[in-house]
Design an enzyme around this catalytic site. Structure first.
Site, mmCIF file in Angstrom:
data_model
loop_
_atom_site.group_PDB
_atom_site.id
_atom_site.type_symbol
_atom_site.label_atom_id
_atom_site.label_comp_id
_atom_site.label_asym_id
_atom_site.label_seq_id
_atom_site.Cartn_x
_atom_site.Cartn_y
_atom_site.Cartn_z
ATOM 1 C CD GLU A 173 -57.415 13.922 0.914
ATOM 2 O OE1 GLU A 173 -57.335 13.354 2.016
ATOM 3 O OE2 GLU A 173 -58.498 14.197 0.385
ATOM 4 C CD GLU A 292 -60.113 11.829 -2.693
ATOM 5 O OE1 GLU A 292 -60.789 11.873 -1.643
ATOM 6 O OE2 GLU A 292 -58.959 11.373 -2.738
HETATM 7 O O1 AHR Z 1 -62.465 9.012 -0.669
HETATM 8 C C1 AHR Z 1 -62.165 8.686 0.659
HETATM 9 C C2 AHR Z 1 -60.896 9.353 1.151
HETATM 10 O O2 AHR Z 1 -61.110 10.726 1.249
HETATM 11 C C3 AHR Z 1 -59.675 9.248 0.275
HETATM 12 O O3 AHR Z 1 -58.963 8.077 0.482
HETATM 13 C C4 AHR Z 1 -58.856 10.424 0.704
HETATM 14 O O4 AHR Z 1 -58.020 10.902 -0.313
HETATM 15 C C5 AHR Z 1 -59.890 11.431 1.170
HETATM 16 O O5 AHR Z 1 -59.588 11.976 2.398
#
Ligand code: AHR
Length: 509
Positions: A173, A292
């Site tokens: 990210e 994610e």
């Molecule tokens: O999964 C929680 C967080 O969400 C992770 O650390 C990050 O990559 C995202 O913003």
């Protein structure tokens, strides 16, 4: 009664089901690692300190791959802190989650856990505070066979054989201002390309994932991927996508339609990647790693500050999921499967305690959250090919996404067994829907082998430590099979309860 219909055809194939669709995520965050997968003093801990109850649930969940060690955590992580004698490992500040990292678990321990859980590791390198050299170093430690400083260090630490990790994330990210070492698209594109080139010189057939957008509402959504790929197209295989969904201000209708955003996300990034490919006159296709995704009540997290004290494994974002959340998770899996031609890896974030399907109490039990069930059923049942569907469904109007279909579905067909599986969501808040599935293209000898639904009169019902099986999958009733000569079905009509996610497996009579 509302009605919807679809015709399935074995010749209309999107792509084979990628087993990597059923990935998960273990971040050094909150209690995901410590008192999640790892708790040496626990009565059910094994000889390596891993909770065997959690291992059993991870296997039951059907997880195939796990991204590690972060997440935002990775952008400040020094991998070498987590190797060698545990007593010598430094305690460090983790700025991402404002907690103390003891480094009791590092790559050697996690690789042991992954072997026990029978999952592939997807390893993320730190491109926040670090760069090409450190990525090469951790790769040398993890994958180089022997005879170099870091491969011999791994061997001295007890892992004689290299771990052979194939899938590597080039940071996390980095488009987000919250990320330690946040970068402009240009800066990241150059760094990702340089890191990818270097890693490929060490091991040419690695599969490399460049960071895409952290959500579809990022101001750089699309342009980030475009700039990144202008630099890195030839040397990366995947662009990542991250998306979390939640119900805002009681707007259940929009929340239930979250997969509309996921579809839009995937279609937009595929188009962006293909446009760059066209500009570069490349025949190569970049795939998406949706590494994610989940339901996360992010706004609650944003309105509550991180712990003031620096603690080890604090309770962070331990969201408790209800029936509606599970229905959304099931519908997001429908979206991911539908895009199996381009989304060939995905990770539900995260595995244990932190926005997770599995919960634990330190020294106590482990249990399944509501969202465990659609994931486990999909991972167990989706086999063979994903079929392309044209669903005729009523629509309803949503605040966020305009008109959304009431019924969404995906189907798989396994040519090896002949099994056909339909996964379907009913987003209507009041009514059941009669969903007619035309199976004539498969012949007339399919019959229902199993049919499950996740629904409840109380869509806010949750599973808790004291009532861990309040919400489970129930048999789906009201199935009418017809049209076949020998008791099998030329078609099947399913009655999908209001706010439900269902999975139906049909097999040869
Ligand atoms: O999964 C929680 C967080 O969400 C992770 O650390 C990050 O990559 C995202 O913003």
């Amino acid at each position: 009664m509302l009605r919807a219909r679809v015709a399935l055809n074995p010749a209309s194939v999107v792509a084979p089901v990628s087993r990597r669709t059923f990935g998960s995520f273990v971040e050094h965050m909150g209690r995901c690692v410590y008192t999640g997968i790892y708790e040496p003093g626990h009565p059910l801990a094994d000889e390596d300190g891993f909770r065997t109850d959690v291992l059993a649930l991870a296997r039951e969940l059907g997880v195939t791959m796990v991204r590690y060690p972060g997440g935002n955590f990775v952008s400040g992580y020094r991998w070498e802190d987590g190797v060698g004698p545990v007593a010598d490992r430094p305690r460090r500040r983790d700025l991402a989650w404002r907690s103390i990292e003891t480094n009791e678990v590092g790559i050697d321990e996690f690789a042991k856990w992954a072997e026990k859980a029978d999952v592939e590791i997807m390893y993320a390198v730190n491109l926040g505070t670090r760069g090409v050299q450190e990525a090469l170093d951790v790769h040398e430690y993890i994958n180089h066979p022997e005879g170099t400083h870091l491969s011999e260090l791994r061997r001295a630490n007890g892992a004689e054989k290299p771990y052979g990790i194939k899938l590597w994330c080039l940071g996390n990210e980095l488009d987000g201002p919250w990320q330690t070492g946040h970068k402009t698209p240009e800066e990241y594109g150059l760094l990702a390309a340089a890191t990818a080139r270097a890693l490929r010189s060490a091991e040419p057939d690695l599969e490399l994932v460049a960071c895409g957008s952290s959500s579809s509402i990022m101001p750089t959504f699309g342009s980030w991927e475009s700039t990144l790929l202008e630099h890195a197209y030839d040397v990366v295989d995947y662009v990542s996508c991250h998306a979390y969904y939640e119900e805002h201000d009681g707007d259940l209708g929009s929340f239930l339609a979250s997969a509309v955003d996921m579809d839009h996300f995937v279609n937009s990034i595929v188009a962006t990647a293909d446009a760059v490919g066209a500009r570069l006159k490349s025949k190569k296709k970049i795939n998406l790693s949706f590494d994610e995704w989940n339901v996360w009540y992010l706004s609650r997290f944003q309105s509550a500050p991180l712990p003031k004290e620096w603690e080890v494994a604090p309770r962070v974002i331990e969201d408790q999921y209800n029936v509606a959340d599970a229905v959304v998770v099931g519908s997001l899996l429908i979206s991911l499967l539908r895009h199996s031609d381009r989304v060939t890896a995905a990770c539900q974030a995260q595995l244990v305690n932190v926005i997770a399907p599995i919960m634990t109490e330190p020294g106590g039990p482990a249990w399944r959250q509501t969202i465990f069930h659609p994931f486990a059923r999909t991972a167990a049942l989706a086999k063979g090919d994903v079929l392309r569907l044209e669903i005729q469904s009523p629509v309803y109007s949503t605040e966020k996404y305009g008109e959304a279909p009431v019924i969404d579905a995906v189907a798989t067909h396994d040519p090896a067994t002949g099994d056909v599986v339909v996964f379907a969501v009913n987003r209507d808040q009041e009514q059941s829907v009669e969903f007619a599935v035309d199976l004539r293209a498969f012949g007339d000898d399919l019959t229902v082998a199993e049919a499950w639904t996740l629904t409840d009169d109380d869509v806010r019902a949750t599973n808790t430590k004291d009532d861990p099986d309040r919400v489970t999958m129930q048999p789906l009733t009201g199935i009418a099979l017809g049209g076949g000569d020998n008791g099998g079905g030329g078609d099947v009509t399913l009655t999908l309860p209001r706010i439900s996610w269902s999975a139906i497996r049909l097999t040869r009579v």
